[in-house]
Each structure stands twice: as structure tokens, then as C-alpha cells.
Design a protein around this motif. Structure first.
Motif, PDB file in Angstrom:
ATOM      1  N   LYS A 255       0.796  -1.239  -0.141  1.00  0.00           N
ATOM      2  CA  LYS A 255       0.075  -0.080   0.097  1.00  0.00           C
ATOM      3  C   LYS A 255       0.864   1.166   0.099  1.00  0.00           C
ATOM      4  O   LYS A 255       0.632   2.168  -0.838  1.00  0.00           O
ATOM      5  N   LYS A 258       2.700   2.265  -3.199  1.00  0.00           N
ATOM      6  CA  LYS A 258       1.747   3.014  -4.300  1.00  0.00           C
ATOM      7  C   LYS A 258       1.466   4.225  -3.838  1.00  0.00           C
ATOM      8  O   LYS A 258       1.531   5.487  -4.535  1.00  0.00           O
ATOM      9  N   THR A 282      -5.726  -9.186  -1.075  1.00  0.00           N
ATOM     10  CA  THR A 282      -5.928  -7.820  -0.832  1.00  0.00           C
ATOM     11  C   THR A 282      -4.822  -7.066  -1.478  1.00  0.00           C
ATOM     12  O   THR A 282      -5.302  -5.780  -1.803  1.00  0.00           O
ATOM     13  N   LEU A 286      -1.654  -4.536  -6.445  1.00  0.00           N
ATOM     14  CA  LEU A 286      -0.685  -3.412  -6.293  1.00  0.00           C
ATOM     15  C   LEU A 286       0.704  -3.844  -6.377  1.00  0.00           C
ATOM     16  O   LEU A 286       1.607  -2.981  -6.706  1.00  0.00           O
TER      17      LEU A 286
END
Lengths: 413, 287
Positions: A255, A258, A282, A286
Motif C-alpha cells: 500500500k 503505491k 488484498t 498493487l
């Protein structure tokens, strides 16, 4: 009052007898995994894989006839006795892992132990097994020093940190030869046994291989924030970044990279958290192009690994991930040894484990087989590299095991 | 100052605002009732799952999940008060500690049972992409969490200091018997404090879920820092929690960047011990 005493005595004797009879029919193995705590997600998938292994051993599966014990019901060497696995929760702490090992040995009277996912917990749990003379098989803990302790009751089926590091460095050398700019390497690792061990061997191997290890960032596992680490990488801008993390941190790295718009040219993630099915669900989208290592890959339809993957998917709803696949192989190796020992005597199981000689077609993982050296390390373990492509890991290296093309540079999101 | 260091500080401030938001509910209960709520982290965990359920069930973002989580948690707070806390408050201090700790374990393992051990995340696009200004990157969910965090803290502070409800709650916390004599019912005020604190915690959880993972043990991961924030800021002081949260966020980020992430906790705890050495009541606590 005498009749009461006799009745009680009768019940006690009957219970003892039936317990004795039961013991003939089941062989108890203990399995220590993180079923709660921060690695619970990975631990519960490993548990599901081992339960699948119990099903394979205890029930007849003629379609898996290459696997030892699959075609028959129970353990033929023990008159068809069934295996019962007693699971214990290590809660993600070495102390709990040790306590559970003690409980399984002394109270549950297990004949062998399996576990414990995190290397740092395998250290303490296996020490307890060693003290009590009970075989301990670790299917997935890779920290180098586990098999360097001179233990007599410790066996490891997974390839070890050093082999994994060699695979990474070999891969990077090939990229360099192919003309890519691969000079500087950064390592970001969680600071328990597992991360520290992988980081140190990757650093050594990379340096030996002529790369410049510009940055090593150890961080406390299960952290609340990883922004400073990502910013440090962004500033130093190494060609290759290697992450060694458990699931919670792996999700935060995906996360945060990103959020802060950071992409190295090559991103390698060492298994563990990055292979947890809940990471793939999840965060898979990404980290497109992330390079990972694996020993398990579901092969062509109809192959043993594909059938097992289907069985696992039916049970859990997700594909069999690599650590859980290695967990299953650890269990099957132990079961095969117990069967060959023809006994529940721990010393006989230990001797049978030492004599283990499984061929490549007799294992579910991509190992060349299972055969232990004098330290208890499987000498036939092997790893391949996979890449995250379209939300799933695809084997990409070495070429003879690849089923997809390597796509670089790292794409991210 | 390099741009990266500036970015580290900005990241630290955003992190700190979240810590402050996280800690405000805890400090309120502490200040109002002298009860340490060890289930605080698990309240946040519940709110995070509420946000997750709101999103999976009907695709609702923070605009829906924040009020729902606030109401849900306020209810959980009132229930916890009437069913558990009210009773254990009559017992010794140890009973209070073990009581709320038991509640924490109950909530945590209920979550394991209900939701399984998988990690969950909300889609990272739920509030749009991160944006840049002057070369600094700011993540929208974190900024929103930080901004609403400040508003919630301001709101709690105003309720406590400017409203008759706040005065009554303070009266009960200072002297329950005297408050009763002038016609305030201590139980109602304490239940209101729990509703308010747990509601604020619900807002915190629903916002944190937009950029953090959710798992049954996430409360445990986040709770330690909340306790440090509350003691550093001053027991019961809502503005103190804000100052302490921001301070911890920045110190953590900068030390992780400059010295290394392994040492950031050491630096935070050294700061913590030093502050308590000179000001045992915390930065903004009453002596």
C-alpha cells in the motif's frame, strides 16, 4: 458401599482398556502453527493443508497413487492405523510455541511434532522436542542456523536460506548478462530469526556475486507504519529491492509503495507474507511484476500437484500457496516415515526419518525428493522463482520450470 | 532541509494525527472514570470490520461507514458499561484491569470466529488517488483521517468544556456523591461518557480501515501506541492526546528515517520516559 467402588473400578478399567485399543488405531502428531496472532492468516492456511494431508493418508485416493500412503487407508505399516493431528496455537510468540510443544509432548503424548511456521518459534519449540527425544519436522522455517545446532531429533524438508539466496543472485546475474542495469541491491527485512537470517545470506551471496548491497534496512515486525523505509528506498534508488516480511507488513509495504509512488526496477519478495493467500487477495493488484520464490506450483491438469491444488481449493476457496504446500509436504514426509518405522516409538520414527528417500515423483512440492543429511536438512529441496502476473504467481525461472515469461521492469499497480 | 526529510515529517504528522484520533477515546474514559479500557484497541478493530462490512455489503465508503461505525461502537460502549464496567468499578483496581482485558479477548476471538483470520483491506481507490503539492505526496485516506481526527478531538474538547453535558460528566468524575446531591445521576453520565468515547473510537476505526489492513489482532498492534500517547499527553486530556499523537508520529518517522526503523521505538520510549520524569502528569495533564 463396596459395589460403588467396584463399579467405579470397572469403569476406570474399561476406559483404560478402550483407550489402549484406541491407541492402536490412531497415531497422534502435534502441529504447532500461528492460529491466532498476527500470522494467523498464514497459519490457518497451513493448518488446512495439513488437514488435507491427513485426509490423503487416512482415506483411499487412488488418483494420487504416486504419493506414498495416498492409495491406501491409514498406515499399512501400523495395521491401517489412522493419523490424528493435534493442532496447537503458537500465538506468534516463541514462548507460546515452546509451551505448546511441551503440552503436546507431555499431555497429548504426541509421537512427533510439526511446525512452527515462523523460524523464531521453530527455534524454541524444537528445543523442547530435542529435550524430550521427540522428532520435530519443520516443513517451512528457513533460517539457516536451525540445522546448525547439532540437534539429533530435528528435520527440515524445505530448502534453506542459503539456497534461496543463491537462486536470487543467480537470477540477477542472468538479468545483468542480458543487459539490464543491475548493480545496487537493497534489503528490507523484519528483524526476527527469519528476516535476519535471509537478509544476511542474501547480502553475502549478492556481494560475492559482484553486486553492491547499498542498503540493509531491518525493521521491527508487525509495525504500524513503513513510510520512512519506503522513503529511504526512494531516495537511494537501488536497482533491486528484496523484501523479507510477514503478512501484515507485506500489506503495508504494498500500500505504502503505491501511496508514495515508489517502484524499483526489480522487486524481489521472499515468500512468507507475500505468499499468504490473504496478501494475494488484498494486495496482488498493487504488486504486478513482483518476483517471489516458491517450491510448490500447481502443474498441468491431472498432475499430482494440480489434483492437490483442486482439493485445497475445494476446501478453502483459494489456490494452495507455497508455504502451505511445503507444510503439506512436511506432514506427508513425517507420515511416510512413521509408516516405515511401523511403530509409534519416537526413536524408531527418528531412525526412519533418517532413512527417508523420497523421489521427485513422490512429493507434492517441486523438490527433487526428500533425503536428510546428518544435520537433518533435506538435501533435495529446490526453489523456483515466480512472478505476480494478473493477480497470481506464475513460475518464471529457471527456464526449464517456467510456465510464463518474465516481464520486467516491475510494474506495481 | 531535503525534500525527502520534509516528506518524512509530513508522513509523520499524518501518522500522528491518526494516533491522536485513536487515543482520544481512550483518554476520555480514563479522564472521566479512572478506568483503563484495555479493550480500546479491540473497539477500533470492531469499527474497522464495520467499515469493511459496510463496503462489502453495499459498496459504501467512509461517508456511510463512519456514522454507522460511530453508532455501532457507541452502542457497544454503553452495553460494555452497563453489563461489565459498572460492576467491576466497585471491585479493586485489579478487577477493573482484568475485566476490560477479558472484554478485549472476548472481542478479539469473536472476530476470529466471525470473520476468520484472513487480512482484509478496503480498495485503495476508495477515496481517490494520492495527490501532490510542492513535490510532497499526500495519501487522501490518511489526510481525511487526520483532518476528521482533528475535528473529532476539537468536538470532544468542546463537549467536555462548553456544554452542560460535559460539566455534568466532569462533576461526576470529580465527586460522584456531590454530583448526586445536586441531581445528576452518575450512572447516566458515565454511560454517556462511554457512548461518547466509544463513538469517537468508532469514527477512528472506520477511518483507519481506509488505509490500514484489518485483522482480528489489529487492535493489539495499534493499542500499545495509544496507551503511550495517552500517558504522554496527560491522563484524561483530549488536547494532550492530540499534541502527544503528533509528537510521537513525527519522532517515530524521523528517527526511523534517520537512524533506522529498529530504533524508532527506543527513541519514542526515551522521549516518553523523559517527559514523565519531568512531568509525571503528562504534557497537558492536571497535576
Amino acid at each position: 458401599m463396596l459395589w460403588i467402588g467396584r463399579a467405579v473400578l470397572g469403569v476406570v478399567v474399561a476406559t483404560a482398556l478402550s483407550a489402549g485399543a484406541m491407541a492402536q488405531q490412531t497415531v497422534k502428531i502435534g502441529a504447532i502453527y500461528p492460529l491466532s496472532g498476527n500470522a494467523a492468516s498464514a497459519g490457518n492456511y497451513s493448518k488446512a493443508a495439513i488437514e488435507l494431508g491427513v485426509d490423503i493418508v487416512n482415506n483411499a485416493h487412488p488418483d494420487l497413487k504416486d504419493l506414498p500412503l495416498a492409495a491406501t487407508q491409514g498406515l499399512p505399516g501400523l495395521n491401517g492405523a489412522k493419523i490424528e493431528v493435534v493442532f496447537a496455537d503458537n500465538q506468534g510468540t516463541p514462548a507460546a510455541g515452546q509451551n505448546q510443544a511441551l503440552r503436546l509432548i507431555t499431555e497429548e503424548k504426541v509421537v512427533a511434532l510439526l511446525g512452527a511456521y515462523q523460524s523464531g518459534i521453530t527455534v524454541t519449540a524444537s528445543a523442547m522436542a530435542e529435550r524430550h527425544g521427540i522428532p520435530f519436522v519443520t516443513p517451512e522455517s528457513v533460517a539457516a542456523n536451525l540445522t546448525e545446532r547439532g540437534f539429533k531429533w530435528f528435520f527440515r524438508t524445505t530448502p534453506v536460506a542459503g539456497d534461496i539466496a543463491k537462486a536470487y543472485v543467480e537470477f540477477l546475474k542472468q538479468r545483468k548478462t542480458a543487459g539490464a542495469k543491475v548493480e545496487t541491491v537493497a534489503i528490507v527485512n523484519e528483524n526476527t530469526e527469519y528476516g535476519t537470517s535471509i537478509a544476511s545470506v542474501v547480502k553475502d551471496e549478492a556481494t560475492k556475486g559482484g553486486f553492491n548491497v547499498a542498503l540493509v534496512i531491518p525493521y521491527p515486525a508487525n509495525t504500524t507504519d513503513v513510510q520512512p523505509q519506503v522513503l529511504q528506498l526512494k531516495e537511494k534508488n537501488p536497482d533491486v529491492v528484496v523484501f523479507v516480511s510477514y503478512t501484515s507488513d507485506a500489506i503495508l509495504y504494498a500500500k505504502t509503495m503505491k501511496d508514495l509512488n515508489y517502484k524499483p526496477a526489480i522487486l524481489i519478495a521472499d515468500n512468507a507474507g507475500f505468499n499468504d493467500p490473504s496478501f494475494v487477495k488484498t494486495s496482488g493488484a498493487l504488486v504486478e511484476g513482483l518476483i517471489n520464490r516458491s517450491s510448490f506450483a500447481a502443474g498441468k491438469p491431472g498432475s499430482v500437484s494440480a489434483i492437490i491444488n483442486d482439493m485445497f481449493k475445494k476446501k478453502t476457496g483459494v489456490d494452495l500457496d507455497d508455504p502451505s504446500g511445503r507444510g503439506l509436504q512436511g506432514f506427508l514426509t513425517l507420515a511416510e516415515a512413521i509408516n516405515r518405522a511401523g511403530s509409534t516409538d519416537p526413536a524408531k520414527i527418528q531412525a526412519a526419518l533418517r532413512a527417508t528417500d523420497l523421489k521427485a515423483n513422490q512429493v507434492v512440492t517441486g523438490y527433487n525428493g526428500v533425503k536428510f543429511d546428518e544435520k537433518g536438512q533435506n538435501t533435495l529441496g529446490s526453489s523456483l522463482l515466480t512472478q505476480m502476473q494478473g493477480g497470481a504467481y506464475v513460475p518464471v525461472w529457471p527456464a526449464d520450470k517456467a510456465s510464463g515469461e518474465i516481464k520486467l521492469p516491475y510494474k506495481g499497480w | 532541509m531535503s525534500l525527502t526529510l520534509l516528506q518524512v515529517i509530513v508522513s509523520g504528522l499524518l501518522l500522528g494525527a491518526v494516533y491522536a484520533l485513536f487515543a482520544s477515546g481512550l483518554t476520555l474514559i480514563w479522564g472521566m472514570m479512572n478506568v483503563v479500557n484495555f479493550a480500546h484497541g479491540d473497539f477500533v478493530m470492531l469499527a474497522m470490520y464495520a467499515a469493511f462490512v459496510v463496503w462489502t455489503a453495499f459498496g459504501g465508503g467512509p461517508a456511510a461507514s463512519v456514522p454507522i461505525a460511530a453508532m455501532l461502537l457507541a452502542t457497544v460502549g454503553v452495553l460494555s458499561y452497563f453489563l461489565l464496567v459498572r460492576h467491576i468499578m466497585r471491585g479493586p483496581m485489579l478487577a477493573q484491569i482484568l475485566g476490560t482485558f477479558g472484554l478485549a479477548l472476548f472481542l478479539r476471538y469473536s472476530a476470529f470466529w466471525l470473520f476468520g483470520s484472513d487480512f482484509r483491506t478496503l480498495p485503495d481507490t476508495i477515496l481517490g488517488a494520492p495527490f501532490e503539492f510542492w513535490g510532497l505526496r499526500v495519501d487522501a485516506p490518511r489526510l481525511l483521517a487526520g483532518a476528521i481526527g482533528l475535528l473529532v478531538i476539537l468536538g470532544l474538547h468542546l463537549i467536555l468544556t462548553r456544554t452542560s453535558l460535559g460539566s455534568k460528566m466532569l462533576a461526576v468524575s470529580e465527586d460522584a456523591v456531590a454530583a448526586q446531591i445536586v441531581g445528576i445521576r452518575p450512572e447516566y453520565m458515565q454511560a454517556a461518557a462511554w457512548a461518547l468515547a466509544a463513538g469517537a473510537t468508532g469514527i477512528a476505526g472506520a477511518l483507519i480501515a481506509t488505509f490500514f489492513y484489518t485483522s482480528p489482532t489489529v487492535g493489539e498492534t495499534l493499542a500499545i501506541i495509544a496507551f503511550v500517547t495517552v500517558s504522554l499527553g496527560g491522563f484524561g486530556s483530549v488536547p494532550g492526546a492530540l499534541v502527544a499523537g503528533l509528537l510521537i508520529g513525527v519522532v517515530e518517522s524521523v528517527s526511523a528515517y534517520v537512524i533506522g526503523p529498529v530504533y524508532k521505538d527506543v527513541i519514542v520510549y526515551i522521549l516518553f520516559v523523559l517527559v514523565l520524569w519531568f512531568r509525571p502528569q503528562g504534557l497537558m495533564g492536571k497535576a
